[in-house]
Motif scaffolding. Structure first.
Motif, short mmCIF file in Angstrom:
data_model
loop_
_atom_site.label_atom_id
_atom_site.label_comp_id
_atom_site.label_asym_id
_atom_site.label_seq_id
_atom_site.Cartn_x
_atom_site.Cartn_y
_atom_site.Cartn_z
N LYS A 42 0.11 -5.49 22.94
CA LYS A 42 1.30 -4.40 23.02
C LYS A 42 1.51 -3.88 24.20
CE LYS A 42 1.07 -3.57 18.07
NZ LYS A 42 0.62 -2.27 16.90
N ALA A 79 2.14 -7.61 16.74
CA ALA A 79 2.01 -6.87 17.71
C ALA A 79 3.41 -6.60 18.51
CB ALA A 79 1.29 -7.54 18.83
N SER A 80 4.33 -7.65 18.33
CA SER A 80 5.72 -7.38 18.50
C SER A 80 6.89 -6.86 17.69
CB SER A 80 6.32 -8.67 19.37
OG SER A 80 5.49 -9.35 20.18
N ALA A 94 3.36 -12.41 23.48
CA ALA A 94 2.41 -11.61 23.14
C ALA A 94 1.40 -12.71 22.80
CB ALA A 94 2.89 -11.09 21.86
#
Length: 272
Positions: A40, A203-204, A219
């Motif tokens: 991130k 994470a996105s 990512a």
């Protein structure tokens, strides 16, 4: 991409992170979600794990070293009952600070002895991400820019074990419970690939539970040396789609969006 580094004038394009792991002190089980969490904020270009690799206590870690390109740093125990790995980690952190100058450090340990190191790194202008067990003393937790307990991280596609009422009341689940995955294709049965892709989407992910497809692909690339062509497809959008585990929406005039089918908290349709 998170904007944690913008106020200090550091580059937003994939800042460099030095990941230093006290392997004698933490389990190997959470390294994949740790790397996805770091994605991130940037790329963990430096990845080192410290311990006495001549013994059997780190047997579980050895398989993860090759899988995630982590460099083992050998440190013998010079005195019984003393952990010499701590000193080796601190020395390397100081050397990295003044030579490679990463934008941030990540310390994986539950040992409060690292608190002075964290304070020094922050004094030098570096962000410090900490990961450790619930037993981690408050001084170490509070010194870090961000500290995340390892039991708050869940492996992609794996439900966390049932917790006691006391533990459940203390720990909020990292992601909602879901039915076991039913892969639609052969690629969806590749456990390592699924773990990388699911963690990349998480994470996105935006607040509505959807992620920009290109961001999720980036990512995944930051965490692993994965290349879609090795799986018989030409790019990440095709790779995500081939697993059968994700919903992909291509709005007119907008960027393609992706969501994990197991995410029960996502919006039925992505927000504009």
């Amino acid at each position: 991409m998170a904007t944690l580094f913008e106020p200090a004038g550091l580059p937003v394009q994939s800042p460099s992170i030095a990941l230093l792991i006290d392997a004698d002190n933490v389990s190997h089980a959470k390294i994949a979600p740790i790397l996805s969490e770091l994605a991130k904020y940037g790329t963990a270009n430096v990845r080192r794990a410290y311990g006495d690799w001549t013994g059997t206590s780190l047997k579980g870690w050895k398989g993860k070293l090759h899988e995630f390109a982590i460099r083992p740093v050998q440190q013998f125990s010079y005195s019984a009952g003393k952990n010499a790995s701590d000193m080796a980690l601190v020395i390397d952190a100081m050397e990295l600070l003044y030579t490679k100058r990463p934008a941030a450090f990540c310390l994986v340990s539950s040992d409060a002895d690292f608190t002075p190191l964290v304070m020094h790194l922050r004094d030098a202008g570096c962000a410090v991400f900490g990961f450790g067990e619930r037993k981690t003393p408050d001084p170490f937790v509070n010194a870090c820019t961000t500290f995340l307990y390892l039991d708050s991280l869940t492996e992609a596609g794996v439900e966390p074990p049932a917790a006691s009422p006391e533990t459940a009341a203390r720990n909020a689940p990292a992601r909602p419970s879901a039915k076991p995955r039913k892969p639609a294709g052969k690629l969806g049965q590749d456990a390592r690939l699924v773990e990388i892709l699911c963690n990349a989407v998480e994470a996105s992910m935006r607040d509505d539970g959807w992620a920009v497809l290109s961001a999720a692909g980036s990512a995944a690339k930051r965490v692993s040396s994965i290349d879609p062509r090795n799986y018989g497809v030409k790019n990440f959008p095709a790779l995500f789609e081939a697993t059968g585990l994700f919903d992909i929406v291509r709005p007119a005039g907008g960027q393609p969006l992706i969501s994990d089918k197991q995410n029960l908290d996502r919006a039925k349709t992505p927000q504009p």
